[in-house]
Design a protein around this motif. Structure first.
Motif, mmCIF file in Angstrom:
data_model
loop_
_atom_site.group_PDB
_atom_site.id
_atom_site.type_symbol
_atom_site.label_atom_id
_atom_site.label_comp_id
_atom_site.label_asym_id
_atom_site.label_seq_id
_atom_site.Cartn_x
_atom_site.Cartn_y
_atom_site.Cartn_z
ATOM 1 N N LYS A 114 0.827 -1.211 0.000
ATOM 2 C CA LYS A 114 0.000 0.000 0.000
ATOM 3 C C LYS A 114 0.860 1.259 0.000
ATOM 4 C CE LYS A 114 -3.621 2.320 2.681
ATOM 5 N NZ LYS A 114 -4.420 2.288 3.939
ATOM 6 N N LYS A 115 1.924 1.251 0.775
ATOM 7 C CA LYS A 115 2.821 2.408 0.820
ATOM 8 C C LYS A 115 3.398 2.708 -0.563
ATOM 9 C CE LYS A 115 4.305 1.854 5.641
ATOM 10 N NZ LYS A 115 5.445 1.493 6.527
ATOM 11 N N LEU A 116 3.709 1.666 -1.301
ATOM 12 C CA LEU A 116 4.291 1.845 -2.635
ATOM 13 C C LEU A 116 3.278 2.420 -3.621
ATOM 14 C CD1 LEU A 116 6.350 -1.478 -2.922
ATOM 15 C CD2 LEU A 116 7.275 0.835 -2.664
ATOM 16 N N ILE A 117 2.069 1.857 -3.629
ATOM 17 C CA ILE A 117 1.090 2.309 -4.627
ATOM 18 C C ILE A 117 0.529 3.694 -4.318
ATOM 19 C CG2 ILE A 117 0.431 -0.040 -5.269
ATOM 20 C CD1 ILE A 117 -2.198 0.423 -3.673
ATOM 21 N N GLU A 118 0.745 4.171 -3.090
ATOM 22 C CA GLU A 118 0.275 5.510 -2.732
ATOM 23 C C GLU A 118 1.278 6.601 -3.084
ATOM 24 O OE1 GLU A 118 -2.896 4.672 0.913
ATOM 25 O OE2 GLU A 118 -0.800 5.099 1.406
ATOM 26 N N THR A 119 2.459 6.205 -3.546
ATOM 27 C CA THR A 119 3.460 7.189 -3.968
ATOM 28 C C THR A 119 3.149 7.678 -5.380
ATOM 29 O OG1 THR A 119 4.943 5.508 -4.923
ATOM 30 C CG2 THR A 119 5.251 6.060 -2.594
ATOM 31 N N THR A 120 3.693 8.828 -5.732
ATOM 32 C CA THR A 120 3.599 9.292 -7.113
ATOM 33 C C THR A 120 4.342 8.284 -7.982
ATOM 34 O OG1 THR A 120 3.578 11.606 -6.403
ATOM 35 C CG2 THR A 120 4.171 11.161 -8.701
ATOM 36 N N PRO A 121 3.696 7.721 -9.009
ATOM 37 C CA PRO A 121 4.317 6.657 -9.813
ATOM 38 C C PRO A 121 5.713 7.018 -10.315
ATOM 39 C CG PRO A 121 2.012 6.839 -10.372
ATOM 40 C CD PRO A 121 2.307 7.978 -9.442
ATOM 41 N N ASN A 122 6.663 6.143 -10.015
ATOM 42 C CA ASN A 122 8.051 6.345 -10.440
ATOM 43 C C ASN A 122 8.704 4.994 -10.684
ATOM 44 O OD1 ASN A 122 9.738 5.561 -7.845
ATOM 45 N ND2 ASN A 122 8.018 6.816 -7.123
ATOM 46 N N TYR A 123 9.797 4.990 -11.407
ATOM 47 C CA TYR A 123 10.435 3.740 -11.827
ATOM 48 C C TYR A 123 10.965 2.925 -10.651
ATOM 49 C CZ TYR A 123 10.104 5.210 -16.684
ATOM 50 O OH TYR A 123 9.626 5.589 -17.914
ATOM 51 N N ASP A 124 11.540 3.580 -9.660
ATOM 52 C CA ASP A 124 12.110 2.847 -8.531
ATOM 53 C C ASP A 124 11.038 2.053 -7.784
ATOM 54 O OD1 ASP A 124 14.657 3.714 -9.051
ATOM 55 O OD2 ASP A 124 14.590 5.392 -7.628
ATOM 56 N N ASN A 125 9.926 2.691 -7.492
ATOM 57 C CA ASN A 125 8.856 1.995 -6.776
ATOM 58 C C ASN A 125 8.127 1.001 -7.674
ATOM 59 O OD1 ASN A 125 9.402 3.204 -4.360
ATOM 60 N ND2 ASN A 125 7.805 4.749 -4.514
ATOM 61 N N ALA A 126 8.096 1.290 -8.974
ATOM 62 C CA ALA A 126 7.503 0.334 -9.915
ATOM 63 C C ALA A 126 8.273 -0.985 -9.883
ATOM 64 C CB ALA A 126 7.508 0.905 -11.323
ATOM 65 N N LYS A 127 9.588 -0.896 -9.799
ATOM 66 C CA LYS A 127 10.418 -2.103 -9.731
ATOM 67 C C LYS A 127 10.180 -2.863 -8.427
ATOM 68 C CE LYS A 127 13.999 -0.242 -12.778
ATOM 69 N NZ LYS A 127 15.355 0.333 -12.895
ATOM 70 N N LYS A 128 9.972 -2.120 -7.343
ATOM 71 C CA LYS A 128 9.679 -2.761 -6.058
ATOM 72 C C LYS A 128 8.314 -3.462 -6.106
ATOM 73 C CE LYS A 128 12.384 0.560 -3.354
ATOM 74 N NZ LYS A 128 12.324 1.682 -2.377
ATOM 75 N N ILE A 129 7.365 -2.839 -6.782
ATOM 76 C CA ILE A 129 6.030 -3.439 -6.926
ATOM 77 C C ILE A 129 6.107 -4.712 -7.753
ATOM 78 C CG2 ILE A 129 3.792 -3.102 -8.063
ATOM 79 C CD1 ILE A 129 3.917 -0.179 -7.070
ATOM 80 N N ILE A 130 6.927 -4.704 -8.796
ATOM 81 C CA ILE A 130 7.114 -5.914 -9.610
ATOM 82 C C ILE A 130 7.644 -7.057 -8.744
ATOM 83 C CG2 ILE A 130 8.451 -6.936 -11.499
ATOM 84 C CD1 ILE A 130 8.343 -4.155 -12.867
ATOM 85 N N GLU A 131 8.528 -6.726 -7.820
ATOM 86 C CA GLU A 131 9.105 -7.747 -6.933
ATOM 87 C C GLU A 131 8.107 -8.208 -5.873
ATOM 88 O OE1 GLU A 131 12.602 -6.035 -5.245
ATOM 89 O OE2 GLU A 131 13.713 -6.000 -7.142
ATOM 90 N N LEU A 132 7.281 -7.285 -5.370
ATOM 91 C CA LEU A 132 6.404 -7.585 -4.232
ATOM 92 C C LEU A 132 5.042 -8.134 -4.634
ATOM 93 C CD1 LEU A 132 6.199 -7.414 -1.117
ATOM 94 C CD2 LEU A 132 5.318 -5.077 -1.401
ATOM 95 N N ASN A 133 4.593 -7.833 -5.853
ATOM 96 C CA ASN A 133 3.219 -8.173 -6.202
ATOM 97 C C ASN A 133 2.931 -9.668 -6.147
ATOM 98 O OD1 ASN A 133 2.408 -9.409 -9.101
ATOM 99 N ND2 ASN A 133 4.384 -8.406 -9.285
#
Length: 289
Positions: A114-133
């Protein structure tokens, strides 16, 4: 005098029998429910959590390069709200430790996700989401499995829930079919997720293989749905709609694997596929045995 006593005893035993039978009937009816829900509904709702986990990840990845898309922003927000609400519903209606423990695990992963998806979309967090999803997907899938197990032994103790209690085979098969159809909704979203994850800016050594795996699983499950013994004319019609949507992708696999679809086009296809399979899942939920 003896005749009167015998008659009274017989009537008393008869009344006791009616009360016991009625109590057992009520208990049996209660055991068929998942709290305020039917077990079929519970399998459907818990299955939607898998789909929402993938839809949120997909929307975030899409927004990284399409930050002004209002629909994707709305999808991300509403999916987050629905996910949290439904997780609470599943938890509140379960009376079993196995299910509740698995929901608790979802909550732990969800807090980070939830913390990741609530951030302004950016490449660094997108990569973390790919790993965590995938961790969130696995945890939500484990809840679905627990709900199905719970339906098999709703009148047993927690210790016996994982044992086969001889529940009706047809009823169990129907729940598996609801689960399979519901899983297609998730795969429809996951397909787009890994389509975006396979683009140059986010691609990893596993992205292409993950996309191919999702394609194959989605395609293979359609065959199983088509031959289900639970199908009726309504289900056949909705499966036809889903298949027509799927053919757009299946007939263009090279396009899928090589970023040939426009991002907005893939976003739309995934939502249309999800909608079609959601209709199929809802009809399986209502099948009477």
């Amino acid at each position: 005098m003896k005749k009167n006593l015998t008659l009274k005893s017989t009537i008393l035993l008869f009344l006791i029998g009616i009360i016991v039978f009625g109590t057992n009937t009520i208990c049996a009816q209660q055991s068929m429910k998942y709290g305020m829900l039917t077990f079929n509904k519970a399998v459907n709702i818990s299955g939607k959590q898998r789909m929402l986990s993938q839809k949120m990840a997909k929307s975030y990845l899409y927004l990284v390069e399409n930050p002004s898309d209002t629909k994707a922003k709305r999808d991300l927000l509403t999916s987050k709200i629905i996910f949290e609400k439904q997780n609470g519903i599943i938890n509140q209606n379960s009376g079993y430790k196995v299910t509740k423990d698995r929901i608790a695990k979802v909550d732990v992963i969800w807090a980070e996700f939830k913390k990741l998806i609530e951030t302004t979309p950016n490449y660094d967090n997108a990569k973390k989401i790919i790993e965590l999803n995938t961790d969130l997907l696995k945890a939500t899938n484990d809840v679905v499995s627990a709900v199905i197990v719970e339906s098999k032994g709703a009148n047993q103790s927690d210790a016996n829930l994982l044992e086969d209690d001889g529940a009706g085979e047809s009823d169990l098969e129907l729940k598996k079919m609801i689960n399979m159809a519901g899983r297609q909704r998730m795969l429809s979203q996951r397909l787009a997720l890994y389509y975006y994850a396979n683009q140059t800016t986010l691609k990893t050594k596993n992205s292409e293989q993950m996309l191919n795996n999702v394609f194959n699983e989605l395609d293979g499950a359609i065959t199983m749905l088509l031959i289900s013994n639970f199908n009726n004319s309504q289900i056949d019609d909705k499966l036809g709609v889903a298949m027509s949507k799927w053919e757009q992708v299946k007939n263009n696999k090279d396009k899928l694997m090589n970023q040939g679809f426009k991002p907005a086009e893939m976003y739309k296809i995934s939502n249309e596929l999800t909608k079609a399979f959601n209709a199929v899942t809802g009809l399986y939920e209502k099948v009477k045995i």
